[in-house]
Design a protein around this motif. Structure first.
Motif, PDB file in Angstrom:
ATOM      1  N   LYS A 486       0.824  -1.199   0.000  1.00 39.72           N
ATOM      2  CA  LYS A 486       0.000   0.000   0.000  1.00 39.72           C
ATOM      3  C   LYS A 486       0.865   1.258   0.000  1.00 39.72           C
ATOM      4  O   LYS A 486       2.002   1.258   0.468  1.00 39.72           O
ATOM      5  CB  LYS A 486      -0.925   0.034   1.232  1.00 39.72           C
ATOM      6  N   ALA A 487       0.292   2.328  -0.522  1.00 46.17           N
ATOM      7  CA  ALA A 487       0.863   3.669  -0.412  1.00 46.17           C
ATOM      8  C   ALA A 487      -0.278   4.614  -0.078  1.00 46.17           C
ATOM      9  O   ALA A 487      -1.458   4.230  -0.102  1.00 46.17           O
ATOM     10  CB  ALA A 487       1.555   4.082  -1.704  1.00 46.17           C
ATOM     11  N   GLN A 592      -4.874  19.667  -7.609  1.00 42.70           N
ATOM     12  CA  GLN A 592      -5.861  18.629  -7.890  1.00 42.70           C
ATOM     13  C   GLN A 592      -5.203  17.344  -8.408  1.00 42.70           C
ATOM     14  O   GLN A 592      -5.876  16.332  -8.586  1.00 42.70           O
ATOM     15  CB  GLN A 592      -6.868  19.132  -8.929  1.00 42.70           C
ATOM     16  N   THR A 593      -3.912  17.383  -8.679  1.00 47.33           N
ATOM     17  CA  THR A 593      -3.218  16.215  -9.225  1.00 47.33           C
ATOM     18  C   THR A 593      -2.929  15.203  -8.119  1.00 47.33           C
ATOM     19  O   THR A 593      -2.916  15.538  -6.930  1.00 47.33           O
ATOM     20  CB  THR A 593      -1.900  16.617  -9.900  1.00 47.33           C
ATOM     21  N   GLU A 594      -2.658  13.983  -8.520  1.00 46.33           N
ATOM     22  CA  GLU A 594      -2.416  12.908  -7.558  1.00 46.33           C
ATOM     23  C   GLU A 594      -0.940  12.825  -7.178  1.00 46.33           C
ATOM     24  O   GLU A 594      -0.057  13.016  -8.016  1.00 46.33           O
ATOM     25  CB  GLU A 594      -2.856  11.569  -8.150  1.00 46.33           C
ATOM     26  N   LEU A 595      -0.707  12.507  -5.911  1.00 47.35           N
ATOM     27  CA  LEU A 595       0.640  12.268  -5.405  1.00 47.35           C
ATOM     28  C   LEU A 595       0.592  11.052  -4.487  1.00 47.35           C
ATOM     29  O   LEU A 595      -0.245  10.988  -3.578  1.00 47.35           O
ATOM     30  CB  LEU A 595       1.158  13.477  -4.628  1.00 47.35           C
ATOM     31  N   PHE A 596       1.467  10.092  -4.740  1.00 42.50           N
ATOM     32  CA  PHE A 596       1.541   8.876  -3.937  1.00 42.50           C
ATOM     33  C   PHE A 596       2.705   9.005  -2.960  1.00 42.50           C
ATOM     34  O   PHE A 596       3.811   9.411  -3.345  1.00 42.50           O
ATOM     35  CB  PHE A 596       1.730   7.649  -4.827  1.00 42.50           C
ATOM     36  N   VAL A 597       2.460   8.667  -1.693  1.00 43.43           N
ATOM     37  CA  VAL A 597       3.468   8.793  -0.648  1.00 43.43           C
ATOM     38  C   VAL A 597       3.647   7.442   0.026  1.00 43.43           C
ATOM     39  O   VAL A 597       2.665   6.750   0.342  1.00 43.43           O
ATOM     40  CB  VAL A 597       3.049   9.842   0.407  1.00 43.43           C
ATOM     41  N   ASP A 598       4.894   7.073   0.265  1.00 43.94           N
ATOM     42  CA  ASP A 598       5.198   5.820   0.961  1.00 43.94           C
ATOM     43  C   ASP A 598       6.400   6.041   1.870  1.00 43.94           C
ATOM     44  O   ASP A 598       7.224   6.947   1.632  1.00 43.94           O
ATOM     45  CB  ASP A 598       5.490   4.707  -0.044  1.00 43.94           C
ATOM     46  N   ASP A 599       6.489   5.235   2.900  1.00 42.78           N
ATOM     47  CA  ASP A 599       7.643   5.196   3.812  1.00 42.78           C
ATOM     48  C   ASP A 599       8.029   6.579   4.330  1.00 42.78           C
ATOM     49  O   ASP A 599       9.170   7.040   4.177  1.00 42.78           O
ATOM     50  CB  ASP A 599       8.844   4.545   3.106  1.00 42.78           C
TER      51      ASP A 599
END
Length: 609
Positions: A486-487, A592-599
């Motif tokens: 998951k992120a 409005q754009t998407e950003l994925f965040v992890d760790d």
């Protein structure tokens, strides 16, 4: 031509070629949208011409929306202000439009005779304005040489010309951003100085009148340039006796004084008539909420700030400042007018509220003053050449400063040059200094103030780690994942990631401790507006209000479709209080754009002892 002047003549030819060559290395007339010759501020200075000559709509500007949609000359239309009666009044004075006019007409003729739109903004207009500004730049060099050869040796004139062209940001504002006012004002100032010299050698009325026209033209380019009148008024004064003589000269030649004033008035009336017609008053302040901080001028920042400091981005001009000493000892009659003009000009320039003058290369508002500073600069060069060792040392420094100026000029315009026109910082300045291949990831130092250079004698303690495998907010996704399954997804509806929050009392950091934050980030659509770039934020709060923060823009340092490990360090304030709160999170900044965040990780770095 006298043989003794061949050196400076050769320098003039070569340096004029350099200006032209640099212009064709970065042909702004071939650029589109906000990179074109007629864009941003230049669009505002220029707007008078198509409005009056092509569209016959100087007050209505009914064509502006169509032009903006077609050419995108700026981020938004801020170049005129609409009055209560519906008329538009230009923000910028009319002076530059007068200077553009001959070349605008040439471009218009070319457009009408060819297949280009005769709308004032197509290629012929862009090219003609660019070439016209190069013409003004080269004429400025011609005038400077004429002035220098009246008082200094040929080799001195050649060196001064080389310093101005190769060692200062004049080159940028002559060859690349020449349609901005500073290039033309440099030439006008050189003309005022030359006419001042000619009139004092042999007073003639036509010289005084033309001088007045030049001062008036400078004033309706930028109203603060009225201070150029200090040059003829103070010229030749070096003591009480010469002051008295100057008063008698002006009284005796009062028709010349009236003609000088008449020339200024005639030029000023062009602006005042426009204001009367469209703003309803002969005097009108067009800059809205912006103004001067007369009691708190930004002199220190203007000279030494890493944002736009004059002597940081044009260090070669320190020789002009040093030259005031030999100018006083050997050319005292020139010392007072030059020093008085310089001090007042510096005060006025850096008293402006927006003292960094928006997007620019160095202290652009001082470029025109170089036409006056050639005198102390030449005095310094003359003194330098009298001592062989001093000459070798100073010429070596001049070469290094010129090299730095050429590299920075390249950085300011190359696609991957790394330069930022408004937000340069100390950390980023040193990262890209002299580099023709700056790393994109170093752009984080436009936001990050400092870094840990060595981990020797330090220990690391993990404070927080979130791999978002079991987050309860409902914004987890498996569409893009850095590690695990998951992120966390940020978008228009979900602007903030989960983060870390603690009091400084519970953290109890040792003196000289740091916080290191990191996150893996991914996006598919680039965000170009810096104010909407996602931010990895580290903020210290006191009594609910932030008092120190680092908000590092993510899209500055990486590209779409790749996972990037964004990390930085931030010093914990030495004056922290137990109730202070530390917060770390990722913010999508209204995008409005998407950003994925992890760790997402937070670490405390402390001295071992």
């Amino acid at each position: 031509m006298k043989q003794r002047n061949l050196i400076s003549f050769s320098a003039l030819i070569i340096l004029s070629y350099v200006v032209i060559r640099v212009a064709f290395l970065y042909p702004k007339w071939e650029k589109s949208h906000t990179e074109a010759t007629v864009s941003w501020d230049v669009f505002g200075y220029y707007l008078y011409l198509p409005a009056a000559i092509i569209y016959d709509d100087l007050g209505g500007l009914g064509f502006k929306d169509e032009i903006f949609e077609k050419y995108h000359p700026a981020g938004d239309f801020h170049h005129a202000v609409q009055q209560p009666d519906g008329k538009w009044v230009m923000k910028y004075p009319v002076g530059m439009a007068i200077l553009y006019l001959p070349f605008f007409l040439i471009g218009h003729i070319i457009a009408l005779s060819g297949s280009w739109p005769a709308d004032g903004f197509s290629w012929p207009y862009q090219f003609a304005i660019s070439m016209g500004m190069i013409f003004y730049a080269c004429m400025g060099l011609v005038l400077v040489r004429k002035i220098l050869l009246r008082y200094f040796e040929d080799i001195v004139a050649a060196i001064v010309l080389g310093v101005i062209v190769l060692g200062t940001n004049w080159l940028n504002y002559a060859a690349i951003d020449g349609a901005m006012p500073h290039n033309s004002l440099f030439t006008i100032y050189a003309l005022v100085l030359l006419l001042t010299i000619i009139w004092h050698e042999n007073p003639r009325r036509w010289v005084a009148f033309v001088m007045g026209l030049a001062i008036g033209l400078a004033t309706i380019v930028r109203p603060t340039e009225l201070m150029s009148i200090l040059i003829p008024l103070l010229w030749g004064i070096k003591n009480k006796h010469t002051f008295t003589e100057k008063i008698h000269l002006l009284l005796r030649r009062y028709p010349d004084v009236l003609l000088l004033g008449g020339g200024i008035f005639l030029m000023g009336m062009m602006q005042m008539i426009y204001w009367k017609m469209y703003a309803g008053s002969f005097l009108h302040y067009s800059y809205g909420e912006f103004g001067f901080h007369w009691l708190h001028p930004h002199i220190k920042e203007g000279f030494f700030s890493f944002r736009k400091g004059w002597l940081l981005y044009t260090p070669i001009m320190v020789f002009a400042l040093l030259g005031f000493v030999p100018l006083f000892t050997r050319h005292r009659e020139k010392f007072l007018p030059v020093l008085a003009y310089f001090l007042i000009n510096v005060y006025v320039v850096f008293a402006w509220e927006v003292w960094w003058y928006g997007g620019s290369f160095g202290a652009r508002a001082l470029v025109q003053s170089y036409a006056i500073l050639i005198l102390p600069l030449a005095a310094f060069v003359t003194a330098m050449l009298r001592n062989r060792m001093a000459a070798i040392a100073c010429v070596s420094l001049m070469v290094l400063f010129a090299d730095l100026n050429l590299v920075m000029t390249w950085q300011a315009h190359a696609k991957e040059g790394g330069w930022h026109s408004e937000a340069m910082t100390r950390a980023y300045y040193w990262k890209i200094l002299g580099s023709t291949n700056p790393r994109k990831e170093d752009k984080k130092f436009l936001d990050v103030r400092s870094e840990i250079r060595s981990m020797k004698g330090k220990q690391v303690r993990e404070l927080y780690f979130n791999d978002f495998e079991s987050d309860s907010t409902g914004n987890l996704t498996d569409r893009q994942v850095f590690s695990g399954k998951k992120a966390y997804l940020l978008n228009g509806e979900n602007q903030f990631s989960p983060g870390y929050e603690t009091t400084l009392a519970s953290l109890n950091p040792k003196p000289r401790s740091w916080v290191r934050v990191s996150a893996s980030v991914f996006f598919t659509q680039m965000v170009w507006d810096e104010w909407q770039m996602a931010q990895l934020s580290t903020i210290f709060f006191r009594d609910g209000a932030p008092y120190r923060e680092t908000t590092a823009r993510i899209q500055r340092v990486t590209d779409p479709w790749v996972w990037f490990d964004y990390h930085y360090e931030m010093r914990i304030p030495d004056n922290w209080q137990p109730g202070d709160v530390l917060k770390v999170y990722v913010w999508n900044a209204g995008s409005q754009t998407e950003l994925f965040v992890d760790d997402l990780k937070v670490e405390l770095i402390e001295p071992v002892k």
